[in-house]
Motif scaffolding. Structure first.
Motif, mmCIF file in Angstrom:
data_model
loop_
_atom_site.group_PDB
_atom_site.id
_atom_site.type_symbol
_atom_site.label_atom_id
_atom_site.label_comp_id
_atom_site.label_asym_id
_atom_site.label_seq_id
_atom_site.Cartn_x
_atom_site.Cartn_y
_atom_site.Cartn_z
ATOM 1 N N ALA A 38 0.820 -1.211 0.000
ATOM 2 C CA ALA A 38 0.000 0.000 0.000
ATOM 3 C C ALA A 38 0.856 1.264 0.000
ATOM 4 C CB ALA A 38 -0.924 -0.001 1.212
ATOM 5 N N ARG B 298 -7.066 -5.953 -6.710
ATOM 6 C CA ARG B 298 -8.267 -6.358 -7.450
ATOM 7 C C ARG B 298 -8.244 -7.869 -7.625
ATOM 8 N NH1 ARG B 298 -9.621 -5.645 -13.830
ATOM 9 N NH2 ARG B 298 -7.393 -6.039 -13.934
ATOM 10 N N THR C 139 -8.501 -7.209 1.666
ATOM 11 C CA THR C 139 -9.789 -6.866 1.051
ATOM 12 C C THR C 139 -10.020 -5.356 1.073
ATOM 13 O OG1 THR C 139 -10.714 -8.997 1.741
ATOM 14 C CG2 THR C 139 -12.274 -7.277 1.135
ATOM 15 N N GLY C 140 -9.549 -4.703 2.130
ATOM 16 C CA GLY C 140 -9.743 -3.264 2.258
ATOM 17 C C GLY C 140 -8.710 -2.431 1.525
ATOM 18 N N CYS C 141 -7.721 -3.075 0.908
ATOM 19 C CA CYS C 141 -6.684 -2.335 0.176
ATOM 20 C C CYS C 141 -7.191 -1.972 -1.219
ATOM 21 C CB CYS C 141 -5.407 -3.168 0.078
ATOM 22 S SG CYS C 141 -4.060 -2.332 -0.795
ATOM 23 N N GLU C 142 -7.223 -0.693 -1.526
ATOM 24 C CA GLU C 142 -7.766 -0.227 -2.800
ATOM 25 C C GLU C 142 -6.909 -0.635 -3.992
ATOM 26 O OE1 GLU C 142 -8.291 3.946 -2.496
ATOM 27 O OE2 GLU C 142 -9.980 3.820 -1.071
ATOM 28 N N LYS C 143 -5.651 -0.987 -3.758
ATOM 29 C CA LYS C 143 -4.766 -1.353 -4.866
ATOM 30 C C LYS C 143 -5.016 -2.781 -5.360
ATOM 31 C CE LYS C 143 -0.785 1.616 -3.800
ATOM 32 N NZ LYS C 143 0.682 1.643 -3.584
ATOM 33 N N ALA D 27 -1.332 -0.833 -8.809
ATOM 34 C CA ALA D 27 -2.436 -1.800 -8.757
ATOM 35 C C ALA D 27 -1.872 -3.216 -8.744
ATOM 36 C CB ALA D 27 -3.369 -1.617 -9.950
#
Length: 291
Positions: free
Chosen positions: A238, A264, A258-262, A244
């Motif tokens: 992060a 997918r 799961t909470g990491c925006e990077k 990404a």
């Protein structure tokens, strides 16, 4: 859901001392059974649970026990590279075979040679196919695929060939007890896509990210099949230059991941379902083997 078949019920629990207890609550006598279990963390719990389940099916007179292992644990030790070490990839293969497995269906083994540790058929699928489909629509033409180490070169080369983009290789070596990492290939001003089979502590991935950044990459993303992400790997990713990370669901993500925006996630369920369908109908599975 992808196969349109309802999963059989089984009681899986623990005795008071922690021993695994399995009871198959469905008649499997004379039937072809497919057991889906990823040997992800907690690795030892899931592995023993799988072995006990296979044994229960064998003693219930299942005709053929097909074991689907999206993530094959203990695969990193596939050779005796030092004195007095165990080849755990072979050990797990022996355990699965002795327990009663008739066939293994797995995704991206850490080394292809692990297939040879089994005396039963192994269907070795490639999650990179799923990753390839996920990123193909974002390809602009200025990308370069980077293999983070020498072991991943063949995988990265096949990936680059299918996307019709260039390939670069991360070279890490020690000089005077100091690790030096640099990229062999032109990544300056280009979009770098790092490809690997797994990310655990993220050390290898972050070295590649730092090497690409130092070489002048315009942007850096990564595609990894198995998101083990142990320790503080998510925190390190992060705060890195990585923009990404695309992974598959061979390993369930932690709450932090799961909470990491990077990060997918793309699903391998359709690929596994197709492999199971072809095996059951005795059709060719070879088209699913190419990464």
């Amino acid at each position: 859901m992808n196969l349109g078949v309802e999963a059989a019920k089984a009681l899986i629990g623990r005795f008071s001392d922690g021993e695994v207890r399995v009871e198959i609550q469905h008649n499997v006598r004379g039937k072809d059974v497919y057991v889906v279990q990823s040997t992800c963390p907690p690795v030892n719990e899931n592995l023993v649970e799988l072995l006990v389940m296979i044994d229960a099916l064998k003693r219930a007179s299942a005709r053929c026990i097909n074991v689907v292992i999206p993530y094959y644990a203990y695969g990193r030790k596939d050779q005796k590279d030092k004195p007095r070490v165990s080849i755990t990839a072979r050990l797990v293969a022996d355990l699965l075979t002795v327990a009663g497995a008739h066939r293994i269906i797995t995704v991206n083994l850490h080394a292809d040679q692990i297939q040879g540790f089994f005396n039963i058929p192994v269907e070795h699928l490639f999650g990179t196919r799923v990753l390839l489909d996920a990123i193909r629509k974002d390809i602009r033409g200025d990308e370069v695929i980077v293999a983070p180490d020498a072991g991943g070169v063949s995988r990265a080369r096949a990936f680059a060939s299918r996307l019709n983009v260039d390939l670069a290789i991360m070279d890490s070596r020690y000089q005077n007890d100091v690790r030096h990492s640099f990229i062999v290939g032109d990544v300056s001003g280009r979009r770098v896509i790092i490809l690997d089979d797994m990310v655990d502590t993220a050390r290898t991935l972050l070295r590649a990210v730092e090497g690409a950044e130092a070489a002048g990459a315009a942007s850096i993303v990564a595609c990894v099949v198995h998101p083990v992400l142990s320790g503080n790997a998510v925190e390190k990713l992060a705060s890195s230059a990585l923009q990404a990370l695309t992974v598959t669901d061979t390993v369930p993500l932690s709450q932090e991941a799961t909470g990491c925006e990077k990060i997918r996630v793309v699903s391998i369920a359709p690929m596994l379902a197709e492999a199971i369908r072809r095996v059951h109908l005795e059709e060719s599975v070879s088209s699913l083997f190419s990464g």
